[in-house]
Motif scaffolding. Sequence first.
Motif, PDB file in Angstrom:
ATOM      1  N   SER A 146       0.821  -1.205   0.000  1.00 55.37           N
ATOM      2  CA  SER A 146       0.000   0.000   0.000  1.00 55.37           C
ATOM      3  C   SER A 146       0.859   1.261   0.000  1.00 55.37           C
ATOM      4  N   ILE A 159     -13.669   3.017   8.223  1.00 56.15           N
ATOM      5  CA  ILE A 159     -12.553   2.303   7.607  1.00 56.15           C
ATOM      6  C   ILE A 159     -11.487   3.329   7.238  1.00 56.15           C
ATOM      7  N   ASP A 217      -7.412   3.930   5.596  1.00 55.94           N
ATOM      8  CA  ASP A 217      -6.317   3.324   4.856  1.00 55.94           C
ATOM      9  C   ASP A 217      -5.044   3.425   5.682  1.00 55.94           C
ATOM     10  N   ILE A 271     -13.883  -2.538  -1.087  1.00 61.59           N
ATOM     11  CA  ILE A 271     -12.620  -1.790  -1.050  1.00 61.59           C
ATOM     12  C   ILE A 271     -12.015  -1.858  -2.449  1.00 61.59           C
ATOM     13  N   TYR A 274      -6.014  -2.019   5.643  1.00 63.04           N
ATOM     14  CA  TYR A 274      -7.077  -1.125   6.120  1.00 63.04           C
ATOM     15  C   TYR A 274      -7.405  -1.436   7.578  1.00 63.04           C
TER      16      TYR A 274
END
Length: 516
Positions: free
Chosen positions: A395, A469, A471, A492, A498
């Motif tokens: 990510s 939620i 990130d 998502i 997450y």
Amino acid sequence: MKSLASLALVILSLTAFGQSNQLMFVAESTGHGIPEHLSQLVQNHSGEFVKQFPRGKGSTEFVYVVRFPEANIDAAFQDLSNSSPSLLVEYDHVLKADTTKYIPNDVRFAEQWYLENDAGFNGEMDADIDMPEAWKIERGNDNVTLVIIDSGVEFDHPEFNGRRYVNPNETLNGIDDDQNGKIDDLYGWDFVDNDNDPNDENGHGTAVAGVAAANGDDLRGWAGVDWNCRIMSVRVLSSSGSGNYSDLAEALYYVADLGVDVVNMSLGGGANSTIVEDAAEYAALADVLLIAASGNSGERGVNLPARLPTIMAVGSVNWFNDRCDPYSSGFGGSTYGDEVEIMAPGDNIPILDYQNFMNYSDVSGGTSLASPLVAGVACLLRAKHPNLGSGAIRSILHQTAIDQIGQSAEDVQGRDDYYGYGILNANEALKYEPIIITSDDDDLFQIAIDFDNRDVLYEIEEDAQKIEIFDVSGRRIFVATNVRAGTHRVNISSAGVYSIRATINYARHNRQAVIY
């Protein structure tokens, strides 16, 4: 992803670098110029008065600066220091602007345009991955293991001195000590010849390993991205450079069970394979970050294994930040498609010679050489953030990729089929500070992942005031209020790590989800 326009300017700081040919000393002022009782000593060493200034307003003590020929300065320092026990004498050290870069002493580093591009060797100024800036932050750790699944690695090459992975649970005794079905797999495994000697018989794997992890600052040749990670060789390609899906699948199970960190696969095929896909998912669930070359057809259609959802597909750009199409040699181009996640330089890349260790003249191109750049930066991120999982590293690479600096028709805002999230930037990735919300252990709030649809399913035993939620950067991407007890689903859209937070009875309950 990060827009180039949003990159912050770095304020330069001053750092001492060696000494100049000047001395400073403190003495009582007798007017302008060197005090008389010291002037003869200065003349004896051919000194030249530069300036004087008081040690604060109203002080009778002055700092005197005198320039000497380089050959005389050390003797002048000794004589001045010995002239009086109370005389303070110092070298007037040199200050330079610290550009927050670490430039290695590898003798041909200037030719590695993809790490630091001043446009003097190839292409456009700063069309690179900002590696010297990243090296100021992190240069790797031997607790991190990088696996090269390829044609093998030639570890006798001096660029890999001290870097070979050693299986801590195995010894060379003819016994399968770690009971993984591979006898004496001390250094990895050769799935082509089914033995414990995964040496390179083609050259491709050594070239790939060198791009990712050749020794840096060693006064020879090139510098890799990570200078300290352990390198494991897993051979699945023969001397002709070809191999079978079955060996790749077995290799993925093998490295996953060894608990490695990052795997690079600069290889690919066209056909689908559920067996390879299952093996990749097994490795991903074991927290292994899987990275692979997208392919070199120049057309739509990312290769397997790169197109699998558990694997980062890497495409290649040239020294103008344009997608390679074709490469400078005239062949192929960087394959594109909706599975491409990130781009990295992949043309005219210097490579190691697996047979002639003194040869640093070879260059090559292809996504095979872009992929290990991403793998090397991933290893640096593992070293800097040892508690982050592979999903978080993936990510971070997405979010710090530089967007919209390639060809305008292809590199559009946001993720696209040609550049993915953007072009790899090692400095931005290493500067990034992720925010991870730790998980609680309770029964009021549970989650599950639907990998096929990239959905988070959450179950709450009681009504919740709020579901949120976040990130990996801490940015909230979803919120729902007054949620009834039961099972709910949230899609998502992007892979990553997450944090899901449920506020039940005004208490927060946290869970984490990794989306591939």
